[in-house]
Design a protein around this motif. Structure first.
Motif, short mmCIF file in Angstrom:
data_model
loop_
_atom_site.label_atom_id
_atom_site.label_comp_id
_atom_site.label_asym_id
_atom_site.label_seq_id
_atom_site.Cartn_x
_atom_site.Cartn_y
_atom_site.Cartn_z
N ASN A 335 -8.02 5.43 -15.03
CA ASN A 335 -8.44 6.83 -14.97
C ASN A 335 -8.63 7.46 -16.34
OD1 ASN A 335 -8.20 6.59 -12.22
ND2 ASN A 335 -6.09 7.35 -12.18
N TYR A 336 -8.14 6.80 -17.37
CA TYR A 336 -8.33 7.31 -18.73
C TYR A 336 -8.21 6.12 -19.69
CZ TYR A 336 -3.20 7.37 -18.38
OH TYR A 336 -1.89 7.03 -18.16
N PRO A 337 -8.70 6.28 -20.94
CA PRO A 337 -8.84 5.10 -21.82
C PRO A 337 -7.54 4.32 -22.09
CG PRO A 337 -10.04 6.97 -22.71
CD PRO A 337 -9.31 7.49 -21.52
N GLU A 338 -6.40 5.02 -22.14
CA GLU A 338 -5.16 4.31 -22.47
C GLU A 338 -4.39 3.86 -21.23
OE1 GLU A 338 -4.25 4.22 -26.10
OE2 GLU A 338 -6.38 4.67 -25.94
N HIS A 339 -4.99 4.00 -20.07
CA HIS A 339 -4.25 3.80 -18.82
C HIS A 339 -3.60 2.41 -18.75
CE1 HIS A 339 -4.30 5.27 -14.36
NE2 HIS A 339 -3.11 4.90 -14.74
N ASN A 340 -4.34 1.39 -19.09
CA ASN A 340 -3.77 0.03 -19.03
C ASN A 340 -2.65 -0.16 -20.04
OD1 ASN A 340 -4.89 -1.61 -16.94
ND2 ASN A 340 -6.87 -1.58 -18.03
N LEU A 341 -2.79 0.49 -21.20
CA LEU A 341 -1.74 0.37 -22.22
C LEU A 341 -0.46 1.07 -21.74
CD1 LEU A 341 -0.78 -0.49 -25.00
CD2 LEU A 341 -1.80 1.61 -25.93
N VAL A 342 -0.64 2.23 -21.13
CA VAL A 342 0.51 2.97 -20.58
C VAL A 342 1.20 2.10 -19.52
CG1 VAL A 342 1.09 4.95 -19.10
CG2 VAL A 342 -0.36 5.27 -21.11
N ARG A 343 0.41 1.49 -18.65
CA ARG A 343 0.98 0.63 -17.61
C ARG A 343 1.73 -0.56 -18.24
NH1 ARG A 343 -4.72 0.40 -14.55
NH2 ARG A 343 -4.48 2.04 -12.98
N CYS A 344 1.13 -1.14 -19.26
CA CYS A 344 1.78 -2.27 -19.94
C CYS A 344 3.13 -1.83 -20.50
CB CYS A 344 0.87 -2.77 -21.06
SG CYS A 344 1.74 -3.68 -22.32
N ARG A 345 3.16 -0.65 -21.09
CA ARG A 345 4.42 -0.18 -21.72
C ARG A 345 5.52 0.04 -20.69
NH1 ARG A 345 1.33 3.69 -25.99
NH2 ARG A 345 1.22 2.15 -27.67
N THR A 346 5.16 0.55 -19.50
CA THR A 346 6.22 0.73 -18.49
C THR A 346 6.75 -0.64 -18.06
OG1 THR A 346 4.69 0.70 -16.59
CG2 THR A 346 5.26 2.86 -17.52
N GLN A 347 5.85 -1.60 -17.94
CA GLN A 347 6.29 -2.92 -17.49
C GLN A 347 7.21 -3.56 -18.53
OE1 GLN A 347 5.21 -3.79 -14.11
NE2 GLN A 347 4.86 -1.65 -14.59
N PHE A 348 6.84 -3.42 -19.81
CA PHE A 348 7.67 -4.04 -20.85
C PHE A 348 9.02 -3.31 -20.97
CE2 PHE A 348 3.98 -6.28 -23.35
CZ PHE A 348 3.79 -7.10 -22.25
N ALA A 349 9.02 -2.00 -20.78
CA ALA A 349 10.29 -1.26 -20.81
C ALA A 349 11.19 -1.74 -19.67
CB ALA A 349 10.04 0.24 -20.70
N LEU A 350 10.56 -2.02 -18.53
CA LEU A 350 11.33 -2.50 -17.38
C LEU A 350 11.86 -3.92 -17.65
CD1 LEU A 350 12.24 -1.71 -14.54
CD2 LEU A 350 10.10 -2.63 -13.65
N VAL A 351 11.06 -4.74 -18.28
CA VAL A 351 11.52 -6.10 -18.64
C VAL A 351 12.76 -6.00 -19.52
CG1 VAL A 351 10.97 -8.17 -20.00
CG2 VAL A 351 9.26 -7.22 -18.45
N ALA A 352 12.68 -5.14 -20.52
CA ALA A 352 13.81 -4.99 -21.46
C ALA A 352 15.06 -4.55 -20.71
CB ALA A 352 13.45 -4.00 -22.56
N ASP A 353 14.90 -3.65 -19.75
CA ASP A 353 16.06 -3.18 -19.00
C ASP A 353 16.60 -4.27 -18.06
OD1 ASP A 353 17.88 -0.99 -18.62
OD2 ASP A 353 17.10 -0.88 -16.57
N ILE A 354 15.69 -5.03 -17.47
CA ILE A 354 16.13 -6.14 -16.60
C ILE A 354 16.93 -7.16 -17.43
CG2 ILE A 354 15.35 -8.09 -15.18
CD1 ILE A 354 13.03 -6.32 -14.21
N GLU A 355 16.46 -7.40 -18.65
CA GLU A 355 17.19 -8.35 -19.51
C GLU A 355 18.63 -7.87 -19.73
OE1 GLU A 355 14.58 -8.62 -22.92
OE2 GLU A 355 13.44 -10.30 -22.03
N ARG A 356 18.78 -6.56 -19.90
CA ARG A 356 20.14 -6.01 -20.09
C ARG A 356 20.98 -6.14 -18.84
NH1 ARG A 356 17.14 -2.25 -23.43
NH2 ARG A 356 16.56 -0.98 -21.64
N LYS A 357 20.32 -6.12 -17.66
CA LYS A 357 21.07 -6.08 -16.40
C LYS A 357 21.09 -7.41 -15.65
CE LYS A 357 20.32 -1.13 -15.79
NZ LYS A 357 19.35 -0.11 -15.40
N MET A 358 20.60 -8.44 -16.29
CA MET A 358 20.42 -9.73 -15.60
C MET A 358 21.71 -10.25 -14.97
SD MET A 358 18.00 -11.72 -14.83
CE MET A 358 16.62 -11.75 -15.93
#
Ligand code: GN1
Ligand code: MG
Length: 372
Positions: A335-358
């Motif tokens: 919907n906007y030029p950075e949309h995929n980058l924003v989505r990527c950042r949420t996914q990577f933030a979630l990965v980092a949190d999953i690593e902490r909670k594994m």
């Protein structure tokens, strides 16, 4: 992808639908296909709904094979639902054929359209606000997997080759970084580094599958929360939809992708990444529901890798968004030029949190599995 105008009357005239077409509404859920709910007026004055969908043919390159999968899978599900005493009109997506007996229609502009029954008295969720709902989604996906356990896996076409092959997704990312066709790589070094640092994870499940430690099953492969329809009254997950990517795969792909989307505390395109984390309570609800429905048929090795799969599938999806951003947004609807980058950042933030909670995720999984 910008939706070009089309002649809905031309399209609908080619399907066998009851009543008179009145109106349509866009459903803004998916990143790939375009979906509409149609209102039809029946002879007795009642309104009947159907689903009309434009197949994204740049993503799904062979509509014949795609629809053959869907027709055979939904026929198989229909039988299983009837055997279980269920209602196949509400618990299954049934393909409505064209008047020429084809599972999709090609319009004058060459666009491909398909039609399904509409599941009445139901709703979809974009986000969990009641954990019970997530438990119900897990049960629905678990049951879906069990109903397809005796589906002849060799008859399925691979609608998107290497769909959850994280090694090849990583190769795609490397190529996108090297080619840098949109000139965006320079500004996202941190995200690229995040993915490159985790290359070793990409081959873990594939190696286990190749050595026979994990079984190949018929899987859904796109188990987002919004791919379950919930009953308006009981709130049970009554029907799993979006069968485009039903292919041979690993149960862990389906489990991991559900956690990625549904157990996150933020939307997939939340701009403030500090809001993104893995909700352990939701994780536990999903494990409970999934193991209640499918646990007895799972191998111990599948159960052992449930927490890791949440990390891997989140990583994979983040890499796909990043790749698409680097390629100039050619795959996912944005919907906007950075949309995929924003989505990527949420996914990577979630990965980092999953690593902490594994570790705690593993404890939860073992506890639930022992209690089965
Ligand atoms: C796409 O079409 P939709 O929105 O259900 C994608 C999934 C991704 C998802 C990310 C065919 O699913 O693989 O996980 O977006 N589907 C395809 O939200 O690529
Ligand atoms: Mg989809």
């Amino acid at each position: 992808m910008q939706q070009k105008s089309f002649d809905i009357n031309e399209i609908l005239a080619n399907f066998s639908l009851n009543g008179e077409y009145i109106d349509s509404d866009v459903v803004n859920n998916g990143h790939i296909n375009s979906t509409f709910v149609l209102d039809f007026k029946c002879e007795d004055g009642s309104i009947m709904n159907y689903i009309l969908q434009q197949i994204n043919t740049s993503v799904f390159k062979n509509s014949d094979q795609l629809m053959q999968n869907i027709v055979t899978v939904s026929a198989h599900l229909r039988k299983a639902i009837i055997q279980n005493g269920g209602n196949p009109e509400r618990e299954n997506l049934n393909v409505i054929f064209t008047k020429n007996d084809k599972p999709y229609y090609v319009d004058r502009e060459g666009r491909h359209w398909r039609c399904y029954n509409y599941i009445s008295d139901s709703y979809t969720c974009q986000r969990i606000d009641n954990p019970e709902i997530f438990y119900n989604a897990a049960k629905a996906f678990g049951k879906f997997q069990c109903m397809l356990a005796d589906f002849p896996i060799d008859t399925l076409h691979e609608t998107i080759p290497n769909f959850h092959n994280t090694i090849s997704r990583f190769e795609d990312l490397k190529k996108a970084v090297n080619d840098d066709v949109a000139g965006r790589a320079g500004g996202i070094k941190e995200e690229i580094r995040f993915a490159f640092d985790r290359e070793a994870d990409t081959g873990v499940l594939i190696a286990l599958a190749e050595s026979g430690v994990l079984p190949l099953r018929v899987t859904h492969n796109d188990t987002k929360l919004n791919n379950v329809m919930f009953d308006k009254h009981s709130h049970e997950g009554i029907c799993v939809i979006d069968l485009d990517t039903v292919m041979p795969g690993l149960s862990l792909y389906d489990f991991g992708d559900s956690i990625r989307f549904g157990a996150s505390t933020a939307d997939e395109d939340e701009q403030d990444v500090t809001k993104v984390s893995l909700d352990l309570e939701l994780f536990e609800h999903y494990v409970n529901g999934y193991l209640a429905a499918a646990g007895k048929s799972l191998w111990q090795s599948e159960v052992d890798y449930l927490p890791f799969s949440a990390k891997l599938l989140t990583m994979e999806c983040g890499m796909r968004f990043l790749t698409d951003y680097l390629n100039g947004d050619t795959y996912f609807r944005t919907n906007y030029p950075e949309h995929n980058l924003v989505r990527c950042r949420t996914q990577f933030a979630l990965v980092a949190d999953i690593e902490r909670k594994m570790e705690i995720m593993s404890e939860i999984t073992s506890k639930v599995y022992r209690g089965l």
